[in-house]
Design a protein around this motif. Structure first.
Motif, PDB file in Angstrom:
ATOM      1  N   ALA A  89       0.674  -1.124  -0.083  1.00 37.94           N
ATOM      2  CA  ALA A  89      -0.008  -0.087  -0.108  1.00 37.94           C
ATOM      3  C   ALA A  89       0.840   1.296   0.040  1.00 37.94           C
ATOM      4  CB  ALA A  89      -0.873   0.083   1.125  1.00 37.94           C
ATOM      5  N   LYS A  90       2.110   1.145   0.530  1.00 40.48           N
ATOM      6  CA  LYS A  90       2.776   2.398   0.557  1.00 40.48           C
ATOM      7  C   LYS A  90       3.894   2.626  -0.542  1.00 40.48           C
ATOM      8  CE  LYS A  90       2.771   2.782   5.788  1.00 40.48           C
ATOM      9  NZ  LYS A  90       3.648   2.792   6.944  1.00 40.48           N
ATOM     10  N   THR A  91       3.816   1.772  -1.457  1.00 43.69           N
ATOM     11  CA  THR A  91       4.576   1.669  -2.631  1.00 43.69           C
ATOM     12  C   THR A  91       4.033   2.533  -3.741  1.00 43.69           C
ATOM     13  OG1 THR A  91       5.512  -0.495  -2.139  1.00 43.69           O
ATOM     14  CG2 THR A  91       5.650   0.479  -4.469  1.00 43.69           C
ATOM     15  N   PRO A  92       4.839   3.641  -4.246  1.00 44.67           N
ATOM     16  CA  PRO A  92       4.485   4.573  -5.301  1.00 44.67           C
ATOM     17  C   PRO A  92       3.800   3.694  -6.386  1.00 44.67           C
ATOM     18  CG  PRO A  92       6.598   5.157  -4.610  1.00 44.67           C
ATOM     19  CD  PRO A  92       6.136   3.840  -3.985  1.00 44.67           C
ATOM     20  N   ARG A  93       2.736   4.092  -7.311  1.00 39.51           N
ATOM     21  CA  ARG A  93       2.319   3.765  -8.291  1.00 39.51           C
ATOM     22  C   ARG A  93       2.217   4.437  -9.594  1.00 39.51           C
ATOM     23  NH1 ARG A  93      -1.797  -0.862  -6.379  1.00 39.51           N
ATOM     24  NH2 ARG A  93      -0.903  -1.146  -4.295  1.00 39.51           N
ATOM     25  N   ALA A  94       2.292   3.947 -10.483  1.00 43.89           N
ATOM     26  CA  ALA A  94       1.987   4.799 -11.756  1.00 43.89           C
ATOM     27  C   ALA A  94       1.040   4.032 -12.899  1.00 43.89           C
ATOM     28  CB  ALA A  94       3.256   5.130 -12.442  1.00 43.89           C
ATOM     29  N   ARG A  95       0.372   4.881 -13.729  1.00 44.46           N
ATOM     30  CA  ARG A  95      -0.482   4.061 -14.796  1.00 44.46           C
ATOM     31  C   ARG A  95       0.226   3.881 -15.688  1.00 44.46           C
ATOM     32  NH1 ARG A  95      -5.359   7.975 -15.588  1.00 44.46           N
ATOM     33  NH2 ARG A  95      -6.194   6.319 -16.584  1.00 44.46           N
ATOM     34  N   LEU A  96      -0.293   2.724 -16.688  1.00 46.61           N
ATOM     35  CA  LEU A  96       0.486   2.519 -17.877  1.00 46.61           C
ATOM     36  C   LEU A  96       0.805   3.436 -18.775  1.00 46.61           C
ATOM     37  CD1 LEU A  96      -0.879  -1.045 -18.608  1.00 46.61           C
ATOM     38  CD2 LEU A  96       1.251  -0.530 -17.482  1.00 46.61           C
ATOM     39  N   THR A  97      -0.361   4.279 -18.935  1.00 46.85           N
ATOM     40  CA  THR A  97      -0.303   5.465 -19.792  1.00 46.85           C
ATOM     41  C   THR A  97       0.600   6.597 -19.301  1.00 46.85           C
ATOM     42  OG1 THR A  97      -2.181   6.450 -18.445  1.00 46.85           O
ATOM     43  CG2 THR A  97      -2.720   5.342 -20.551  1.00 46.85           C
ATOM     44  N   THR A  98       0.692   6.463 -17.940  1.00 47.72           N
ATOM     45  CA  THR A  98       1.639   7.590 -17.602  1.00 47.72           C
ATOM     46  C   THR A  98       3.020   7.356 -17.512  1.00 47.72           C
ATOM     47  OG1 THR A  98       0.095   8.637 -15.900  1.00 47.72           O
ATOM     48  CG2 THR A  98       2.251   9.308 -15.573  1.00 47.72           C
ATOM     49  N   TRP A  99       3.141   5.916 -17.495  1.00 43.68           N
ATOM     50  CA  TRP A  99       4.546   5.582 -17.755  1.00 43.68           C
ATOM     51  C   TRP A  99       5.162   5.500 -19.101  1.00 43.68           C
ATOM     52  CZ3 TRP A  99       7.473   4.383 -13.669  1.00 43.68           C
ATOM     53  CH2 TRP A  99       8.602   3.344 -13.657  1.00 43.68           C
ATOM     54  N   LEU A 100       4.319   5.523 -20.068  1.00 39.02           N
ATOM     55  CA  LEU A 100       4.811   5.542 -21.626  1.00 39.02           C
ATOM     56  C   LEU A 100       4.974   7.047 -22.034  1.00 39.02           C
ATOM     57  CD1 LEU A 100       2.787   2.880 -23.344  1.00 39.02           C
ATOM     58  CD2 LEU A 100       5.104   2.938 -22.809  1.00 39.02           C
ATOM     59  N   ALA A 101       4.100   7.925 -21.163  1.00 38.48           N
ATOM     60  CA  ALA A 101       4.071   9.276 -21.716  1.00 38.48           C
ATOM     61  C   ALA A 101       5.315  10.066 -21.328  1.00 38.48           C
ATOM     62  CB  ALA A 101       2.763  10.055 -21.137  1.00 38.48           C
ATOM     63  N   PRO A 126       7.477  -4.469 -25.114  1.00 39.16           N
ATOM     64  CA  PRO A 126       8.546  -3.897 -25.530  1.00 39.16           C
ATOM     65  C   PRO A 126       8.933  -2.373 -25.028  1.00 39.16           C
ATOM     66  CG  PRO A 126       7.800  -5.206 -27.189  1.00 39.16           C
ATOM     67  CD  PRO A 126       6.781  -5.279 -26.500  1.00 39.16           C
ATOM     68  N   ARG A 127       7.581  -1.645 -25.262  1.00 37.36           N
ATOM     69  CA  ARG A 127       7.726  -0.276 -25.083  1.00 37.36           C
ATOM     70  C   ARG A 127       7.635   0.061 -23.504  1.00 37.36           C
ATOM     71  NH1 ARG A 127       5.913  -2.004 -30.305  1.00 37.36           N
ATOM     72  NH2 ARG A 127       6.840  -0.360 -31.706  1.00 37.36           N
ATOM     73  N   LEU A 128       6.912  -0.600 -22.689  1.00 34.86           N
ATOM     74  CA  LEU A 128       7.108  -0.502 -21.219  1.00 34.86           C
ATOM     75  C   LEU A 128       8.472  -0.851 -20.872  1.00 34.86           C
ATOM     76  CD1 LEU A 128       3.492  -2.225 -20.635  1.00 34.86           C
ATOM     77  CD2 LEU A 128       4.130   0.060 -20.203  1.00 34.86           C
TER      78      LEU A 128
END
Length: 521
Positions: free
Chosen positions: A354-366, A389-391
């Motif tokens: 729960a305390k680990t930072p998170r990122a959306r797939l869209t944000t990760w690629l953007a 491959p892009r991720l």
């Protein structure tokens, strides 16, 4: 005759469809069911209901009337086509597109691919040319299995065309044919559920799309097309969409989705698009011309991420597919506190780390992540495996743990092998970042791949200058353009797979060309 008359009467004012089918049957030709559906633009179910009431003679899959009908047959009067009168003036283009469509990669059911006829693709190009001023204009094709990009560029060389698509085969085919014919067409990879490529955002004057025919698919593709427009006052979106005459409620859902994006319907041309397949909707679709308003952009921003991943009618990302299972701590690669990921990317259970930072797939690629995490865990849902491959290239961590919906069919290779060592176990992939290579060519390539969010040509130029030490920025850029003209104004994450495969050889060639160029002084 009584049964046929009853069917026509039951159809009411839409009875012209049935009379049109009868008119085609009455001309004495042999027909296949697919041809009759496409010519009449009437759904397969409706045509079959009529065929059950007439006397047919058959030869294999072909049929015709045993005896001509009288009395109930109407004229074959279709809704006016805005450019049909222009088509006879372009026999060469039509013949060329028939050849290209026939040779194109076959459609993929999981992507809702159904090939448009060559006639349709040429008429789209003719409509664009007749309705809009294309000299100096930019056209964005949001998905292009139908090859509208090639037809438009051949008809009007003055237009600049960009194609974004998830299908690597289509991108490679378009690039090959555009290069062979000297057409001003460039390609970009994109899974539109994860965003529009940066190079295509706010770029176009016109956008064309023939998306999956679900409300979610129509909404997503149209929203991405709007994001691609640079001309927010006069830009237009051309949208193909079709529904059976039996399902007006489905068409209403789609039009409600378009209405929520605050788009104006300037025109709807019935049955403009014809297809080899899609018989449930009469192998035909209407063509919408949509104009954004000032209220479109906030509506797109508010809704584009809400369309979800299930946009197709078939496959693991269909609107009726089951919800995927939630990934677990083991899927994140965590067995002890020391190997817990620093960032969770994708959809993970809220109570997991729960305390680990998170990122959306869209944000990760953007955009690049703000820090440099050592360990990253990525969850890739079913249907989005093409983004793997892009991720990975978007990740700068030393250790990356990827969980998929199922065992990977093929591990991604190519340029990824210059960055990661990959191992797989079941539905998980573990990627370990490799040491920097020792050769100039390897270091330049690695620099490019390690900064995948940056403009490819800029990173390449600076690395080339450092490797040679005798080039100006202008000279280095000229060398890159000479060996890889497709590298301008693009990031590594947007490159189609065939361009990524060409990248190592192109980097090596730029070093050789630099030797031949000599010192600038």
């Amino acid at each position: 005759m009584e049964a046929i008359a009853a069917l026509i009467a039951q159809a009411g004012v839409d009875g012209r469809r049935l009379r049109t089918v009868l008119a085609y049957l009455n001309d004495g030709r042999w027909w296949t069911l697919a041809d009759l559906v496409r010519e009449s633009a009437t759904s397969r179910r409706t045509v079959e209901s009529l065929l059950r009431e007439v006397e047919l003679e058959r030869s294999g899959d072909r049929f015709r009337l045993r005896e001509p009908l009288t009395g109930l047959v109407g004229g074959r009067i279709a809704p006016a086509d805005p450019v049909a009168h222009l088509l006879p003036g372009h026999p060469g283009l039509l013949a060329r597109m028939e050849e290209l469509v026939a040779k194109a990669p076959r459609g993929r059911q999981a992507l809702d691919h159904v090939a448009a006829t060559a006639d349709t693709v040429v008429r789209r190009a003719l409509l664009l040319d007749a309705r809009f001023w294309l000299d100096g204009a930019r056209l964005l094709c949001v998905g292009d299995h139908d090859l509208t990009s090639l037809a438009t560029a051949m008809l009007h060389p003055g237009v600049e065309v960009t194609v974004v698509d998830i299908d690597e085969r289509i991108l490679a085919y378009i690039d090959e044919e555009a290069g062979r014919s000297g057409l001003n067409v460039r390609t970009r990879w994109a899974d539109l559920r994860l965003g529009l490529p940066a190079a295509a955002q706010s770029w176009a004057d016109l956008a064309v799309t023939d998306p999956p025919y679900t409300p979610e698919g129509i909404g997503l593709f149209t929203a991405r097309a709007a994001e691609g427009l640079r001309d927010r006052e006069r830009g237009r979106i051309l949208l193909a969409y079709g529904a059976s005459e039996r399902t007006p409620a489905l068409a209403l859902k789609v039009q409600h989705t378009l209405s929520q994006l605050n788009l104006v319907n300037e025109a709807i041309y019935p049955d403009f698009n014809r297809y080899h397949g899609a018989e449930a909707i009469g192998s035909a679709a209407d063509l919408y011309i949509l104009r954004p308003t000032t209220k479109t952009w906030p509506a797109v921003a508010a809704r584009v991420d809400g369309f979800g991943a299930a946009i197709y009618t078939h496959g693991p990302q269909s609107v009726e597919s089951a919800a995927p299972a939630s990934p677990t701590a083991a899927a994140a690669g965590q067995s002890t506190d020391t190997d817990a990921p620093d960032v969770l990317v994708g959809e993970w259970p809220k109570d997991l780390l729960a305390k680990t930072p998170r990122a959306r797939l869209t944000t990760w690629l953007a955009k690049p992540y703000a820090s440099d995490p050592a360990r990253v865990a990525i969850a890739v849902p079913a249907g989005l495996e093409a983004a793997l491959p892009r991720l990975l290239l978007a990740t700068r961590a030393q250790h990356v743990h990827v969980t998929l919906a199922g065992p990977p069919q093929d591990l991604p290779t190519g340029p990824l092998s210059a960055v990661y060592g990959l191992t797989t176990r079941g539905a998980t992939i573990h990627a370990v970042r490799l040491p920097l290579p020792s050769t100039d060519s390897g270091r330049i390539l690695r620099r490019i791949l390690d900064t995948a969010h940056s403009k490819l040509a800029n990173t390449w130029r600076e690395a080339l200058i450092r490797a040679r030490g005798d080039l100006t920025k202008k000279q280095a850029r000229a060398l890159i353009t000479g060996v890889a003209p497709w590298a301008d104004d693009v990031t590594v994450l947007e490159l189609p797979a065939h361009r990524l495969e060409q990248l190592p050889d192109a980097v090596a060639a730029s070093l050789t060309a630099a030797d031949a160029a000599g010192s600038p002084g």
